[in-house]
Structure formats: C-alpha cells, structure tokens
Write an enzyme that holds these catalytic residues in place. Structure first.
Site, mmCIF file in Angstrom:
data_model
loop_
_atom_site.group_PDB
_atom_site.id
_atom_site.type_symbol
_atom_site.label_atom_id
_atom_site.label_comp_id
_atom_site.label_asym_id
_atom_site.label_seq_id
_atom_site.Cartn_x
_atom_site.Cartn_y
_atom_site.Cartn_z
ATOM 1 N N THR A 1 -6.007 27.750 92.518
ATOM 2 C CA THR A 1 -5.444 28.776 91.743
ATOM 3 C C THR A 1 -3.866 28.338 91.067
ATOM 4 O OG1 THR A 1 -4.480 30.649 91.724
ATOM 5 C CG2 THR A 1 -4.407 30.016 93.737
ATOM 6 N N ASP B 1 -1.772 30.100 90.148
ATOM 7 C CA ASP B 1 -0.843 31.239 90.625
ATOM 8 C C ASP B 1 -0.141 30.921 91.893
ATOM 9 O OD1 ASP B 1 -1.395 32.997 88.309
ATOM 10 O OD2 ASP B 1 -3.206 33.711 89.391
ATOM 11 N N GLY C 1 0.565 34.919 85.856
ATOM 12 C CA GLY C 1 1.091 35.386 86.887
ATOM 13 C C GLY C 1 1.103 37.057 87.029
ATOM 14 N N ARG C 2 0.047 37.584 87.691
ATOM 15 C CA ARG C 2 -0.357 39.034 87.723
ATOM 16 C C ARG C 2 0.799 39.684 88.756
ATOM 17 N NH1 ARG C 2 -4.370 42.188 86.116
ATOM 18 N NH2 ARG C 2 -5.461 40.450 85.860
ATOM 19 N N LEU D 1 -2.978 27.032 78.263
ATOM 20 C CA LEU D 1 -2.282 25.794 78.133
ATOM 21 C C LEU D 1 -1.856 25.465 79.313
ATOM 22 C CD1 LEU D 1 -0.534 25.459 74.821
ATOM 23 C CD2 LEU D 1 -2.589 24.182 75.407
ATOM 24 N N GLN D 2 -1.583 26.530 80.246
ATOM 25 C CA GLN D 2 -0.895 26.397 81.439
ATOM 26 C C GLN D 2 -2.159 25.772 82.433
ATOM 27 O OE1 GLN D 2 1.751 30.024 82.163
ATOM 28 N NE2 GLN D 2 0.304 30.444 80.521
ATOM 29 N N ARG D 3 -3.342 26.095 82.318
ATOM 30 C CA ARG D 3 -4.022 25.843 83.189
ATOM 31 C C ARG D 3 -4.978 24.616 82.899
ATOM 32 N NH1 ARG D 3 -7.741 31.214 82.806
ATOM 33 N NH2 ARG D 3 -9.210 30.500 81.391
#
Length: 411
Positions: A143, A145, A190-191, A297-299
């Site tokens: 993850t 996150d 990021g939840r 794009l972050q992942r």
C-alpha cells in the site's frame, strides 16, 4: 516439519503501486523453485479470479518477463475490490473457494494487498482452518498509504514518497518563476493516514518544498488555514506551496473532499480537496490560487521508483513463499528496521493476520508540529532511507520496456 506438497496460487488486490509486481515476481519466481510446490497459478483479478476459476499457469511465462515484473508498475495479473462476507453470515464464496482449492490441489494461498486485502486473506485462512483443509495462507503487504498495522513501512510507499517529493520540488521551481506569485495547493492521496502527504516534507528538507502541510491526523480548521496562508503569502511575496491530504476533514468528521459516493467496502470516495481549498483561498483572500491533484501518478510512477522499495517488495514476496514452505500460515509479511554500522537495514517479520486485518497505522502526532500545519524532522529521518536509490526500467525505442506476460489460462 514435513513439507506440504501441492499447488500455489497468488492474487493481487486493491489499488496498484509501482512495485506490487516486484512482490509478484518474488512470489512467483520463488514458488517456481520449490520442489514441494507442484504448480504456480496467478489469479486474474485477485480473489474473483479464484472464484471464477480464472487463473494463469505461471510456469509457462518467459523467465525474462518475470524478471521484468520487478520494474513494471500496476497489477500485472489484474486487481479487484471485492469484499468477502463473514462466513458465518454467508459461506457461499468460501464453499466455492474450497471447491476450487480441492480441484487444483491448492495448498498455498498468497494474497498481495493492503488493509481490505488482508481482511480477505484472514477470512480465507480462518475458513480453511475451520473446515480442516490443509492450506498455508500468507499475506504479502502492499500500500502506498503506508498504513498497515505492525510493519515499519509498506512496499509501495517509498516509491510513491519519492515521486511526491520530486514532484513538489519541481512544482516549487514553477511556483517561484513569477514576481506576482500565487497559492498552489497540491492534493496527495491518503484517506485517514497522512504518510504520503507527510513525504512532501522531504522536498522541504532540500529547500524546495511546501510551506504548509496538512494531514488527516489533525482536524482541519478552515479559519486557521486561511490565517496560515495569509501569513506565508505576505512573507513570501505571494508564492505559497501547500500540501494537503485528500482525507483532511473538519472537527465534525466531514471530509473537505467528500463527494457522496460510497465504494464496495463502505469507504467514502474522495477527490477535490485542493480545488475546494483553492476556491476558498481565492474568494476569502482575493489572491490567485490553483489546486493540483497528483491522482494515480502517485501509485504508478515507476520511472521515479525507489530501488530500496523495489528490492524490499521482492523480498516480501520471496519471504512469503519461504515462510509458507517452512510451515507458517495465517500471517502477513512485515518489515522492521535496524541499523548496521550506521546503515539502514530492512528485516522480515511475521504479523498475525488477525492483528493486521482492517487496522490502520497513522503518522505519530509527535511527528507533526503543534500548529498542525507541518511535519517534523523525525519524519524526514524515517522516510529518507525508504526512497534511496534509483530503480531503472530498461527502455525500448526510448520508452519503458515493461513485462509482457502470456497469461495462459490453467487447464
């Protein structure tokens, strides 16, 4: 302990990362080398592929293509967001899983994902134990996150953090071009945990990062946010760069980016925090403001991958197989850090699936400043080793040469 003989199946679940396929390579390559594992299958779209009897014979893949998985982003086998019901409430899916496991003599189940995926892994493990079917179940963490309980960090986070810090440094350069600067608010995934947004401070540590950082660990105060913006705006002669988590929320629990859509796991879908805040800033302060959303794009930015992250992701997949062959089951692979001669080192640990399923690890409050608008040096010290080194994907005609799997369905 006598080795358990039978087939292994591997599935990917949840949001992709730039290194989830490195974990897949770790599982598949290692499993193919075990004499007690008779077949290695890759499930199409995670647990749904098992239920639908759609999985690939990984022994038919070119070894060179399996190696290329290490530097290929996203989920090569296909991912899924599918929630298994509690077996005590509805055991339909579990009976089907058992039927498939028996048919193909599957004795090893490896599942690669985050919080919800570990819940799936835990449920499968507990059911197989309950019905007396001998099957080793090991979760492989994933993850961006970085919020899985019990592990120092998660595969996928280091590369995403590196991309975010790099992007913020680049945006800093752009934001300071004009003599009449503007407010730029960058929304980062990021939840409920702000690890990714906090990684923007790595850019600030190099003198080219955000002036303000807001994480979901601290309730968001709009009035205080506007005061912070106005103060920095005056001090910087107009240019302000802000990093905000998509999951920031007001004291009453309402998300700044809430849009009313609910996913299959009951999570509220988020998006638009930066745009909302840019609009508020422009209206209340009368200055130019824009919102930037880094989004997927972050992942998937393998071009900005961390070598440490790629190597550790592979190590997690490899360790899952080796631990299962040794006789371990009902665990997820985790990381713990140590230092040898002052150098960072990542070590493998085992975390109970019961403990890790649906639990969240948040950024420690003591790593956030008292005002709740920036991150302390403790986070920089934590994250810097995780973004170390450059992962290089081979190129073909100037473009990345990613893995090309045959994906031959099993008989």
């Amino acid at each position: 302990m006598e080795k358990l003989r039978g087939a292994a199946i591997f599935g990917q679940s949840g949001g992709p990362t730039s290194v989830i396929n490195s974990s897949a390579a770790g599982v598949i390559i290692t499993a193919l080398g075990q004499d007690c594992i008779t077949k290695v299958y890759g499930a199409e779209h995670g647990i749904k592929g098992v239920l639908n009897e759609r999985f690939f014979d990984m022994s038919l893949e070119d070894p060179k293509e399996l190696e290329l998985l290490k530097v290929t982003p996203s989920s090569a086998l296909g991912s899924v967001r599918y929630k298994l019901a509690d077996s005590d409430v509805d055991d339909t899916d579990y009976k089907r899983l058992l039927e498939v496991f028996k048919k193909y003599d599957i004795r090893y189940f490896f599942y690669n994902g985050g919080n919800d995926s570990m819940d799936t892994c835990n449920k499968v493990s507990k059911y197989m134990k309950k019905v007396g079917y001998d099957c080793r179940v090991i979760g492989v963490p994933k993850t961006i996150d970085n919020d899985l309980f019990g592990t120092d960090h998660c595969p996928g986070f280091g590369s995403a953090a590196k991309f975010i810090a790099t992007s913020l440094m680049e945006m800093y350069q752009d934001a300071h071009v004009y003599d009449n600067g503007r407010i730029t608010i960058v929304e980062i995934m990021g939840r409920n945990a702000g690890w990714l947004t906090a990684s923007s401070v790595l850019a600030s540590a190099k003198g080219m990062g955000p002036d303000l950082i807001y994480l979901p660990e601290v309730p968001f105060d709009e009035a205080k946010f506007l005061e912070d913006l106005e103060r920095v705006h005056k001090a910087n002669k107009g240019s302000v760069l802000v990093a905000v988590s998509e999951g920031i929320r007001y004291a009453d629990g309402t998300y700044v980016a809430e849009n009313g859509i609910i996913d299959s796991f009951g999570h509220k879908q988020l998006g638009g925090a930066a745009a909302n805040l840019a609009r508020i800033a422009q209206e209340k302060l009368g200055t130019k403001a824009r919102g930037v959303e880094l989004n997927i794009l972050q992942r998937c930015a393998a071009h900005c991958g961390s070598k440490a992250d790629v190597d550790e992701a592979y190590m997690a997949g490899e360790a899952a197989v080796l631990k299962a062959v040794e006789g371990y089951t009902d665990y997820c692979i985790g990381f713990e850090r140590s230092h040898e001669n002052g150098e960072y080192k990542c070590n493998i640990k085992l975390i109970s699936l019961t403990d890790i399923a649906n639990a969240e690890k948040k950024v420690p409050r003591e790593w956030i400043n008292d005002e709740g608008n920036f991150v302390k040096d403790e986070f920089v010290d934590y994250a810097m080793p995780l973004i170390a080194g450059d992962s290089r994907t081979p190129t073909e005609d100037g473009l990345p040469r990613f893995a090309r799997l045959k994906k031959v369905l099993a008989d």
